[in-house]
Write a protein that holds these residues in place. Structure first.
Motif, short mmCIF file in Angstrom:
data_model
loop_
_atom_site.label_atom_id
_atom_site.label_comp_id
_atom_site.label_asym_id
_atom_site.label_seq_id
_atom_site.Cartn_x
_atom_site.Cartn_y
_atom_site.Cartn_z
N LEU A 231 30.33 0.76 78.29
CA LEU A 231 29.79 -0.12 79.05
C LEU A 231 28.54 -0.63 78.61
O LEU A 231 28.04 -1.68 78.80
N ALA A 232 27.48 0.32 78.29
CA ALA A 232 26.19 -0.19 77.72
C ALA A 232 26.32 -1.06 76.50
O ALA A 232 25.34 -1.89 76.47
N ALA A 233 27.19 -0.64 75.70
CA ALA A 233 27.08 -1.42 74.44
C ALA A 233 27.27 -2.99 74.86
O ALA A 233 27.19 -3.72 73.73
N ALA A 234 27.90 -3.30 75.72
CA ALA A 234 28.46 -4.81 76.20
C ALA A 234 27.07 -5.56 76.48
O ALA A 234 27.03 -6.76 76.16
N LEU A 235 25.98 -4.87 76.68
CA LEU A 235 24.78 -5.68 77.17
C LEU A 235 23.42 -5.23 76.47
O LEU A 235 22.49 -5.89 76.34
N ALA A 236 23.51 -3.99 76.25
CA ALA A 236 22.05 -3.27 75.94
C ALA A 236 21.77 -2.97 74.44
O ALA A 236 22.89 -3.33 73.68
N VAL B 91 22.08 2.20 74.17
CA VAL B 91 23.21 2.77 73.88
C VAL B 91 23.10 4.22 73.31
O VAL B 91 23.89 5.04 73.81
N LEU B 92 22.37 4.24 72.21
CA LEU B 92 22.28 5.92 71.74
C LEU B 92 21.83 6.91 73.00
O LEU B 92 22.35 7.83 73.03
N GLY B 93 20.99 6.26 73.45
CA GLY B 93 20.42 7.25 74.75
C GLY B 93 21.39 7.64 75.65
O GLY B 93 21.61 8.66 76.22
N ALA C 177 26.72 -2.12 69.17
CA ALA C 177 25.61 -2.72 69.77
C ALA C 177 24.73 -2.87 68.57
O ALA C 177 24.05 -4.19 68.97
N TRP C 178 24.71 -2.22 67.57
CA TRP C 178 23.63 -2.73 66.55
C TRP C 178 24.21 -3.93 66.03
O TRP C 178 23.41 -4.92 65.61
N GLN D 211 23.32 -6.87 68.47
CA GLN D 211 22.01 -6.95 68.68
C GLN D 211 21.36 -7.94 67.33
O GLN D 211 20.79 -8.74 67.46
N ARG D 212 22.04 -7.35 66.35
CA ARG D 212 21.72 -8.21 64.92
C ARG D 212 22.06 -9.90 64.98
O ARG D 212 21.40 -10.74 64.67
N GLN D 213 23.35 -9.86 65.43
CA GLN D 213 23.76 -11.19 65.30
C GLN D 213 22.97 -11.96 66.66
O GLN D 213 22.56 -13.24 66.44
#
Length: 374
Positions: free
Chosen positions: A57-62, A67-69, A110-111, A114-116
């Motif tokens: 769920l966190a990977a969709a936005l954060a 996400v790692l935390g 997520a990485w 985020q890069r995109q």
């Protein structure tokens, strides 16, 4: 039992973005709900696998650090439940390992996301810089004219296209150009920059607008294919006299004492790239006259098949306030008319004649200053 590594979540350098805060909040709520259900169910472990949904769920936005935390927290919570259980079954062990594996996968996703996102932001900034280099800000005063320019992009992700404009004070009066390159994308931007670069040079060199058109036509012909072209309108104000030459472009609108007058050319001429032979139209200006130059995106703006009534609304939108206020009002009305969806980019230039020059001084290009003094 929910322990979130603060250093990982905040990275110790900058505050969390709105997306990261939203993703973190949703993930923590999910962790709390699953933990509460697991505690209420007793010491037996049944819902640990659901904790894997938190990093997803966190990977969709954060960001990936958030996400790692969240994933570390979910893994620690699952391990905690497994340790307090009376017996660690194989299913429980598999579920704990699954939470850790899903965390790793969510961090990777997520990485990449985020890069995109960072690349899109970088490209948007580069497009903005390119636009400022190609389309320099106009006004607020150029010679005897108050001038404002505006570029309205048809897409939210692109801020520049093939529409162009410029206004400069030359020894031959204030000269303006507005144009529209056939096509879109980088090729259109390249050709627009070529036209503007040529214009910024020859507008100082040629006393006659027809000679300026001939020079621009050669510049376009050297850099395009057989089916490419640039429509353009060139305007010169000298001593209160307005001269317009038109190369296949929508005619400017003259706003005078409540009336809106399309300044059609005496004879049609093809666009730049097709060897146009232009005939000038000459008008005598009055103080307070305004002139709207625009590209065909304005004329093609429509909703439900009905075109935006530019001529009918021009005086009410453009005839009051500053010229910059007028263009802002026109853009607002236009965007409302099309419900925020434009089919083409639009370039707008609005100028107001404020009266004759009070000084005989004229602008001289920097490269001619030494020659003038000698």
């Amino acid at each position: 039992m929910s322990v979130v590594p603060t250093r990982l979540l905040q990275s110790g350098r900058r505050p969390l973005s709105p997306g990261s805060r939203a993703g973190l909040g949703a993930a923590l709520v999910l962790l709390a709900i699953v933990s509460a259900v697991e505690v209420a169910d007793g010491r037996e472990v049944h819902y640990v696998a659901l904790l894997a949904a938190a990093p997803v769920l966190a990977a969709a936005l954060a960001s990936w650090l958030v996400v790692l935390g969240v994933g570390v927290a979910a893994t620690l919570v699952s391990v905690g439940f497994a340790l307090v259980a009376p017996k660690v079954s194989l299913d429980t062990s598999v579920n704990v390992v699954a939470v850790a594996l899903v965390t790793a996968l969510a961090v990777a996703v997520a990485w990449v996301r985020q890069r995109q996102a960072e690349r899109i932001v970088e490209l948007t900034k580069l497009a903005s810089v390119a636009q400022q280099a190609v389309l320099r800000p106009l006004g607020p005063q150029v010679g005897t004219l108050s001038v404002a320019g505006r570029y309205i992009s048809s897409t939210a992700t692109a801020e520049i296209g093939g529409d162009l404009y410029e206004a400069i004070d030359t020894p031959y009066g204030v000269r303006m150009i507005i144009g529209d390159v056939r096509g879109k994308g980088l090729d259109a931007v390249r050709l627009a920059s070529i036209v503007l670069g040529s214009y910024r040079h020859v507008a100082y060199e040629r006393a006659d607008l027809r000679a300026v058109v001939a020079d621009l036509d050669r510049a376009v012909a050297r850099n395009v294919g057989d089916e490419d072209f640039v429509t353009a309108a060139l305007v010169e104000e000298r001593g209160g006299t307005l001269t317009i030459v038109n190369c296949g472009h929508p005619p400017p609108l003259l706003l005078r004492r409540g009336a809106v007058i399309p300044l059609e050319p005496p004879a049609p001429a093809p666009p730049l790239g097709f060897m146009p032979v232009v005939r000038p139209r000459v008008e005598r200006l009055e103080p307070g006259d305004r002139l709207l130059l625009f590209t065909d995106g304005l004329g093609e703006a429509r909703r439900d098949g009905e075109f935006f009534p530019t001529a009918d609304r021009a005086w009410r939108l453009l005839g009051h306030g500053t010229v910059a206020d007028g263009l802002a009002s026109l853009e607002t009305a236009l965007v409302e008319w099309v419900h925020g969806r434009l089919d083409d980019d639009i370039a707008l230039v609005l100028m107001e004649y404020v009266g004759a020059r009070t000084s005989a001084a004229v602008a001289v290009p920097s490269w001619e200053v030494g020659a003038a003094e000698s």
